[in-house]
Design an enzyme around this catalytic site. Structure first.
Site, PDB file in Angstrom:
ATOM      1  N   ASN A   9       0.880  -1.168   0.000  1.00  0.00           N
ATOM      2  CA  ASN A   9       0.000   0.000   0.000  1.00  0.00           C
ATOM      3  C   ASN A   9       0.919   1.220   0.000  1.00  0.00           C
ATOM      4  O   ASN A   9       1.438   1.604   1.044  1.00  0.00           O
ATOM      5  CB  ASN A   9      -0.891  -0.028   1.250  1.00  0.00           C
ATOM      6  N   LYS A  11       0.209   4.228  -0.432  1.00  0.00           N
ATOM      7  CA  LYS A  11      -0.430   5.464   0.051  1.00  0.00           C
ATOM      8  C   LYS A  11      -0.109   6.609  -0.911  1.00  0.00           C
ATOM      9  O   LYS A  11       0.052   6.366  -2.105  1.00  0.00           O
ATOM     10  CB  LYS A  11      -0.003   5.750   1.495  1.00  0.00           C
ATOM     11  N   GLU A  95      -7.239   5.133   7.358  1.00  0.00           N
ATOM     12  CA  GLU A  95      -6.995   6.543   7.010  1.00  0.00           C
ATOM     13  C   GLU A  95      -8.205   7.112   6.273  1.00  0.00           C
ATOM     14  O   GLU A  95      -8.578   8.264   6.459  1.00  0.00           O
ATOM     15  CB  GLU A  95      -5.702   6.659   6.182  1.00  0.00           C
ATOM     16  N   GLU A 165      -5.934  -4.409  10.464  1.00  0.00           N
ATOM     17  CA  GLU A 165      -4.933  -3.364  10.671  1.00  0.00           C
ATOM     18  C   GLU A 165      -5.277  -2.563  11.924  1.00  0.00           C
ATOM     19  O   GLU A 165      -6.071  -1.608  11.854  1.00  0.00           O
ATOM     20  CB  GLU A 165      -4.895  -2.418   9.462  1.00  0.00           C
ATOM     21  N   GLY A 171       1.933   2.730  10.771  1.00  0.00           N
ATOM     22  CA  GLY A 171       2.889   3.825  10.612  1.00  0.00           C
ATOM     23  C   GLY A 171       3.537   4.272  11.910  1.00  0.00           C
ATOM     24  O   GLY A 171       4.163   5.323  11.976  1.00  0.00           O
ATOM     25  N   SER A 210       2.923  -1.668  10.554  1.00  0.00           N
ATOM     26  CA  SER A 210       4.349  -1.736  10.882  1.00  0.00           C
ATOM     27  C   SER A 210       4.982  -3.098  10.622  1.00  0.00           C
ATOM     28  O   SER A 210       5.851  -3.552  11.385  1.00  0.00           O
ATOM     29  CB  SER A 210       4.597  -1.282  12.328  1.00  0.00           C
TER      30      SER A 210
HETATM   31  P1  PGA Z   1       2.493   0.620   7.711  1.00  0.00           P
HETATM   32  O1  PGA Z   1       1.045   0.840   7.022  1.00  0.00           O
HETATM   33  O2  PGA Z   1       3.054  -0.675   7.197  1.00  0.00           O
HETATM   34  O3  PGA Z   1       3.291   1.821   7.266  1.00  0.00           O
HETATM   35  O4  PGA Z   1       2.250   0.609   9.196  1.00  0.00           O
HETATM   36  C1  PGA Z   1       0.189  -0.235   6.771  1.00  0.00           C
HETATM   37  C2  PGA Z   1      -1.087   0.251   6.152  1.00  0.00           C
HETATM   38  O5  PGA Z   1      -1.566   1.330   6.532  1.00  0.00           O
HETATM   39  O6  PGA Z   1      -1.659  -0.404   5.256  1.00  0.00           O
END
Ligand code: PGA
Length: 247
Positions: A9, A11, A95, A165, A171, A210
């Site tokens: 992902n 983003k 998000e 998640e 993040g 993460s």
């Molecule tokens: P991250 O994000 O691996 O940066 O924690 C995962 C996600 O939001 O899909």
């Protein structure tokens, strides 16, 4: 037997140049030996469709509008995503729920729209820290899951993937421990099985939050964790590859 699925992902990251470098680096590595997909920003989907053509890496989008077409300025429909070559789309990422008002109901409509266009939705569920501390984790993720199953029906949900998640792990560098994640994955699978045994057997449940090369193997070793949805670590082709191949 559920094949491992690892999804990047990206983003709101990337550029024409960075994406091309990523694809070149990732495709130069040996086959990852699992199902892999890249969910790129929508403006880069056609570029990525060209770059990934002929490879085993699937293309995905990060969101989709719930309507077929019409006066929805700035939005992208499921048919458009299918036309450009997407086989996956993320729906209900935390998000989008937190920043753009995606409700359980809208997430369900988005999943339904994706399925109607032949795209596999990756349905994200997850609790906030406050909800976890209040002991509401399973109730929250079950509610989020049931909203989608209720709308698309158990039969069509077989074409969906679930991503657990926890919001507090996204993040933040603070991944859920494999045991904490497994507990929620097992509850989600039990929920699926309540609808149909086949659903529990078939639907892949990914963990996200993460995930890094260093913790992927222990997470993926859990019986109900079928792969991952990877944010930050997926921006580097080598790290994403190491997560795909972690054992
Ligand atoms: P991250 O994000 O691996 O940066 O924690 C995962 C996600 O939001 O899909």
């Amino acid at each position: 037997m559920r094949n491992r699925l690892v999804v990047a992902n990206w983003k709101m990251n990337g550029s024409l140049e960075a994406n091309a470098r990523w694809a070149e680096a990732f495709l130069a590595l040996e086959d990852a030996g699992c199902d892999a997909a890249v969910c790129a920003p929508s403006v880069y989907l056609s570029q990525m469709a060209c770059l990934l053509k002929g490879s085993s890496v699937a293309l995905g989008a990060q969101d989709v509008n719930e309507f077929e077409s019409g006066a929805y300025t700035g939005e992208v429909s499921a048919r458009m995503l299918a036309e450009i070559g997407c086989s996956y789309v993320i729906v209900g990422h935390s998000e989008r729920r937190a920043l753009y008002g995606d409700t359980d109901d809208r997430v369900a409509l988005k999943a339904k729209a994706a399925l109607a266009a032949g795209i596999h939705p990756i349905v994200c569920v997850g609790e906030t820290l406050e909800e976890r501390e209040a002991g509401e984790t399973i109730a929250v993720v079950s509610r989020q899951l049931e909203a989608v199953i209720g709308k698309v029906g158990a039969e069509d949900f077989a074409r969906c993937t679930v991503a657990y998640e926890p919001v507090w792990a996204i993040g933040t560098g603070k991944s859920a421990t494999p045991e904490i994640a497994q507990e929620v994955h097992a509850a989600l699978r039990a929920e699926l099985t309540k609808h149909a045994a086949e659903l529990g057997d078939k639907v892949r449940i990914l963990y996200g939050g993460s995930v890094k090369p260093g913790n992927a193997a222990s997470l993926f070793a859990m019986p109900d964790i079928d792969g991952g949805l990877i944010g930050g670590a997926a921006l580097k082709a080598q790290d994403f590859y190491e997560i795909c191949t972690a054992h």
